[in-house]
Enzyme design. Structure first.
Site, PDB file in Angstrom:
ATOM      1  N   GLY A  46       0.755  -1.077  -0.032  1.00  0.00           N
ATOM      2  CA  GLY A  46       0.076   0.015   0.136  1.00  0.00           C
ATOM      3  C   GLY A  46       0.866   1.255  -0.008  1.00  0.00           C
ATOM      4  CD  GLN A  51       3.470   5.853   2.281  1.00  0.00           C
ATOM      5  OE1 GLN A  51       2.609   5.307   1.831  1.00  0.00           O
ATOM      6  NE2 GLN A  51       4.607   5.158   3.217  1.00  0.00           N
ATOM      7  CB  CYS A  94       5.170   2.595   7.166  1.00  0.00           C
ATOM      8  SG  CYS A  94       4.761   3.850   6.336  1.00  0.00           S
ATOM      9  CG  LEU A  95       6.542   0.969   1.472  1.00  0.00           C
ATOM     10  CD1 LEU A  95       5.843   1.159   0.146  1.00  0.00           C
ATOM     11  CD2 LEU A  95       7.341  -0.191   1.406  1.00  0.00           C
ATOM     12  CG  HIS A 136      -0.840   1.671   7.345  1.00  0.00           C
ATOM     13  ND1 HIS A 136       0.106   1.180   8.336  1.00  0.00           N
ATOM     14  CD2 HIS A 136      -0.150   2.427   6.206  1.00  0.00           C
ATOM     15  CE1 HIS A 136       1.248   1.648   7.655  1.00  0.00           C
ATOM     16  NE2 HIS A 136       1.124   2.338   6.757  1.00  0.00           N
ATOM     17  CD  GLU A 137      -1.352   2.745   2.658  1.00  0.00           C
ATOM     18  OE1 GLU A 137      -0.737   3.921   2.571  1.00  0.00           O
ATOM     19  OE2 GLU A 137      -0.504   1.631   2.966  1.00  0.00           O
ATOM     20  CG  HIS A 140       0.343   7.082   5.086  1.00  0.00           C
ATOM     21  ND1 HIS A 140       1.627   7.350   5.643  1.00  0.00           N
ATOM     22  CD2 HIS A 140       0.577   5.730   4.770  1.00  0.00           C
ATOM     23  CE1 HIS A 140       2.382   6.597   5.769  1.00  0.00           C
ATOM     24  NE2 HIS A 140       1.781   5.470   5.426  1.00  0.00           N
TER      25      HIS A 140
HETATM   26 NI    NI Z   1       2.557   3.713   5.651  1.00  0.00          NI
END
Ligand code: NI
Length: 186
Positions: A46, A51, A94-95, A136-137, A140
């Site tokens: 995701g 990001q 998380c990336l 989660h997204e 963000h």
């Molecule tokens: Ni994340």
């Protein structure tokens, strides 16, 4: 399509609140394509536009398992309409916070309204990994990170670790990226 650099903690842009898109046009679809390629390259399951430094309410996701054909999903201007009281726990990553994983408890089921890639408004009932990943997204988009759901001590430790790493010279330990969320079994 292009792979874009992924912002990492403690980059202050990750705390920005993203703006509504309104209409999904070709420019938004081009952004989605870049995001998808960036996410697959990382690899992750995701990614939110912020990001890669774009403060728009756009999310890409692919929850297909290894060996399955790709199943990209796109969510624009997502809105959580309902949440279950029941929660479920997944080990999240998380990336933007590489090599860091912690258990996070979130609503087990949610109902979400969003615009899809063709600018069609849709509603879905999500559970399991999809429910967790969406929450989660969507976090963000509000400038929230999964570490915000941890105890203050754990959160501060994580931020300290990444602030130190960001300050260290080039050639210092480089973090490997990892998928956003791993399923917590049992
Ligand atoms: Ni994340």
């Amino acid at each position: 399509m292009a792979i874009r650099p992924i912002l990492c903690l403690p980059d202050p842009q990750l705390r920005a609140v993203s703006e509504k898109v309104g209409v999904v046009d070709d420019s938004v679809r081009a952004l989605m394509d870049d995001m998808l390629q960036t996410m697959y390259d990382a690899p992750g399951i995701g990614l939110a536009a912020i990001q890669i430094g774009v403060a728009k309410r756009v999310i890409v996701m692919d929850l297909s398992k290894k060996g399955e054909p790709p199943a990209p999903r796109f969510f624009v201007d997502p809105e959580i309409l309902e949440t279950s009281e029941e929660e479920s726990v997944y080990e999240e990553g998380c990336l933007s916070i590489p090599e860091y994983y912690e258990d996070v408890s979130r609503s087990a089921r949610i109902r979400v309204r969003y615009l899809d890639r063709e600018n069609i408004m849709r509603e879905i009932d999500a559970d399991g990994l999809l429910a967790t990943c969406l929450q989660h997204e969507i976090d963000h988009l509000e400038g929230r990170l999964f570490i915000d759901h941890l105890s203050r001590l754990k959160r501060e430790r994580a931020i300290k670790k990444f602030t130190k790493a960001a300050r260290s010279e080039p050639g210092a330990k480089k973090f490997e990226r990892a998928p956003e969320i791993r399923e917590k079994r049992g």
